[in-house]
Design an enzyme around this catalytic site. Structure first.
Site, short mmCIF file in Angstrom:
data_model
loop_
_atom_site.label_atom_id
_atom_site.label_comp_id
_atom_site.label_asym_id
_atom_site.label_seq_id
_atom_site.Cartn_x
_atom_site.Cartn_y
_atom_site.Cartn_z
N CYS A 175 23.30 -62.51 109.84
CA CYS A 175 22.17 -62.53 110.87
C CYS A 175 22.12 -63.51 111.13
O CYS A 175 22.94 -64.46 111.08
CB CYS A 175 21.20 -61.23 111.03
N HIS A 176 20.87 -63.98 111.22
CA HIS A 176 19.67 -65.47 111.10
C HIS A 176 20.71 -66.22 108.93
O HIS A 176 19.97 -66.99 109.14
CB HIS A 176 19.26 -65.41 111.08
#
Length: 186
Positions: free
Chosen positions: A111-112
């Site tokens: 994800c991030h």
């Protein structure tokens, strides 16, 4: 699934990690036999973000000041918006992550999570994926971004979102089982 009975994995995180992006990989790693330590800038428990509010608290095994990347076989970086944004500004967190690249050790980020890796300056020429909002940041860091559930490039495993966790966990465990990737170091 590969067995990781002799492997030690660091999960680098801080407050605001996406709950399932830490708990599910940690569970998969432990079920595969790995010893997993939670590493954070702070000593107290770190709090998860679960969709729209704070989630569980996770105990920290070692602070960044106590931890030594040389003691681990692999690194895992969970996402969440707050967690990697804080870590990328922490010079000790960035140095800790960079050490895994330098040694060719497997790194997994979802994800991030790749935001912390951007700050290492070691993504040039890598193929990666992430949450779509990081596409430009990763390309500016020299990576080739692609929209797939999991991407593996010389021991670096990346995925986009919680829906990708089954594929992410499988590839993360495979890469850690393989060990050092001689062409992975920068």
């Amino acid at each position: 699934m590969a067995k990781l009975s002799n492997k030690k994995v660091a999960i680098l995180s801080t407050h605001g990690f996406e709950e399932v992006e830490l708990t599910e990989p940690k569970k998969a790693l432990e079920e595969a036999g790995a010893k997993v330590d939670i590493i954070a800038p702070e000593k107290e428990d770190i709090r998860a973000w679960k969709q729209k509010d704070w989630g569980i608290a996770v105990p920290v095994d070692h602070t960044l000041e106590e931890a030594n990347a040389d003691d681990y076989d692999a690194l895992m970086l969970p996402g969440g918006v707050m967690n990697p944004d804080k870590l990328r500004l922490d010079k000790n967190a960035v140095a800790f992550a960079a050490r895994f690249f330098e040694q060719g050790k497997p790194i997994a980020a979802i994800c991030h999570g790749p935001q912390t890796l951007i700050e290492t300056g070691m993504l040039k020429g890598r193929e990666m994926t992430s949450y779509p909002s990081l596409k430009t940041d990763l390309e500016n860091a020299g990576a080739t971004w692609t929209d797939r559930e999991v991407v593996v490039d010389r021991g670096l495993v990346t995925s986009r979102k919680p829906d990708d966790l089954p594929a992410f966990n499988r590839k993360m465990i495979e890469e850690i089982a393989e060990g050092i990737h001689s062409s992975a170091g920068v």
